[in-house]
Write a protein that holds these residues in place. Structure first.
Motif, PDB file in Angstrom:
ATOM      1  N   TYR A  17      31.980  89.203  22.099  1.00  0.00           N
ATOM      2  CA  TYR A  17      30.911  88.935  21.136  1.00  0.00           C
ATOM      3  C   TYR A  17      30.050  87.759  21.594  1.00  0.00           C
ATOM      4  N   SER A  19      29.667  86.491  24.558  1.00  0.00           N
ATOM      5  CA  SER A  19      28.941  86.807  25.780  1.00  0.00           C
ATOM      6  C   SER A  19      27.783  87.782  25.521  1.00  0.00           C
ATOM      7  N   THR A  20      27.976  88.683  24.581  1.00  0.00           N
ATOM      8  CA  THR A  20      26.937  89.669  24.274  1.00  0.00           C
ATOM      9  C   THR A  20      25.710  89.031  23.630  1.00  0.00           C
ATOM     10  N   PHE A  21      25.945  88.068  22.745  1.00  0.00           N
ATOM     11  CA  PHE A  21      24.845  87.528  21.955  1.00  0.00           C
ATOM     12  C   PHE A  21      24.452  86.112  22.336  1.00  0.00           C
ATOM     13  N   THR A  22      24.816  85.679  23.531  1.00  0.00           N
ATOM     14  CA  THR A  22      24.435  84.351  23.996  1.00  0.00           C
ATOM     15  C   THR A  22      23.373  84.493  25.072  1.00  0.00           C
ATOM     16  N   PHE A  23      22.207  83.948  24.792  1.00  0.00           N
ATOM     17  CA  PHE A  23      21.128  83.948  25.760  1.00  0.00           C
ATOM     18  C   PHE A  23      20.838  82.506  26.137  1.00  0.00           C
ATOM     19  N   LEU A  32      28.792  77.799  20.786  1.00  0.00           N
ATOM     20  CA  LEU A  32      29.326  78.993  20.135  1.00  0.00           C
ATOM     21  C   LEU A  32      30.840  79.094  20.307  1.00  0.00           C
ATOM     22  N   PRO A  91      29.591  92.236  28.986  1.00  0.00           N
ATOM     23  CA  PRO A  91      28.209  92.338  28.462  1.00  0.00           C
ATOM     24  C   PRO A  91      27.121  92.017  29.485  1.00  0.00           C
ATOM     25  N   MET A 119      12.431  82.990  23.180  1.00  0.00           N
ATOM     26  CA  MET A 119      13.859  82.670  23.262  1.00  0.00           C
ATOM     27  C   MET A 119      14.082  81.334  23.973  1.00  0.00           C
TER      28      MET A 119
END
Length: 189
Positions: A17, A19-23, A32, A91, A119
């Motif tokens: 999770y 890794s998927t939503f960390t930019f 996070l 991800p 972003m």
């Protein structure tokens, strides 16, 4: 601690999770990870998290993966490392594979370019938050040597463009010497 299979499953899905939503790179994931593993799951305390982040930053490779490795090892040994690595690398591997297939379309797309520009502001804010959190903890300890080291490290990196690796090595040596001196004083007392 919870049953090992449950910890491994939670560890995998947590790192997946994150890794998927960390930019924005590894420094963004630090906050996070703290929120997830310290505040939400209570698997590690804040002091341990700072130590684990220091280890992750000092090791070669991506901070996100290194952080996942040290947290995974702390929680479940080698199986924890494997679960957390898999969760952390899947991800970006999938996303980058898909983007590489459509690279020309992404490169020239005005909407995608605008989203990425937007972003950057969010990423900068998260990094500023991490710096503030970590820096304020150093200041709250009221250890003037650490505060001076933090200031000199910033000045050396930002103004004099000293290589970060050199700064880390020097500061690690200073920390080791200070620890040895404190231990010797404790033994003599």
């Amino acid at each position: 601690m919870e049953k090992k299979s449950k910890v491994l499953r939670k560890l995998f899905f947590s790192t997946l999770y994150l890794s998927t939503f960390t930019f924005g790179g590894g420094y963004v994931i630090v906050t996070l990870m703290k929120n997830k593993f310290v505040d939400e799951l209570h698997w590690i305390d804040e002091e341990e998290m700072l130590d684990l982040v220091a280890i992750a930053q000092s090791s070669p490779g991506a901070i996100a993966v290194n952080g996942a490795i040290v947290v995974g090892y702390k929680l479940a040994g080698i199986p924890g490392v494997l679960c957390s690595i898999l969760g952390a690398i899947l991800p970006p591997m999938i996303i980058l594979s898909l983007i590489s297939l459509c690279y020309d379309a992404f490169r020239t797309n005005l909407i995608v370019g605008s989203m990425l520009k937007g972003m950057q502001s969010g990423v900068a804010a998260v990094i500023a938050s991490v710096v503030y959190d970590m820096g304020s903890k150093v200041v709250k300890e009221k250890d003037w040597v650490n505060i001076v080291i933090m200031g000199i490290s910033f000045i050396a990196s930002y103004f004099f463009k000293v290589n970060v690796v050199l700064i880390i090595v020097v500061v690690a040596c200073i920390g080791a010497v200070r620890t040895l001196m404190k231990e010797r004083k404790g033994v003599k007392a």
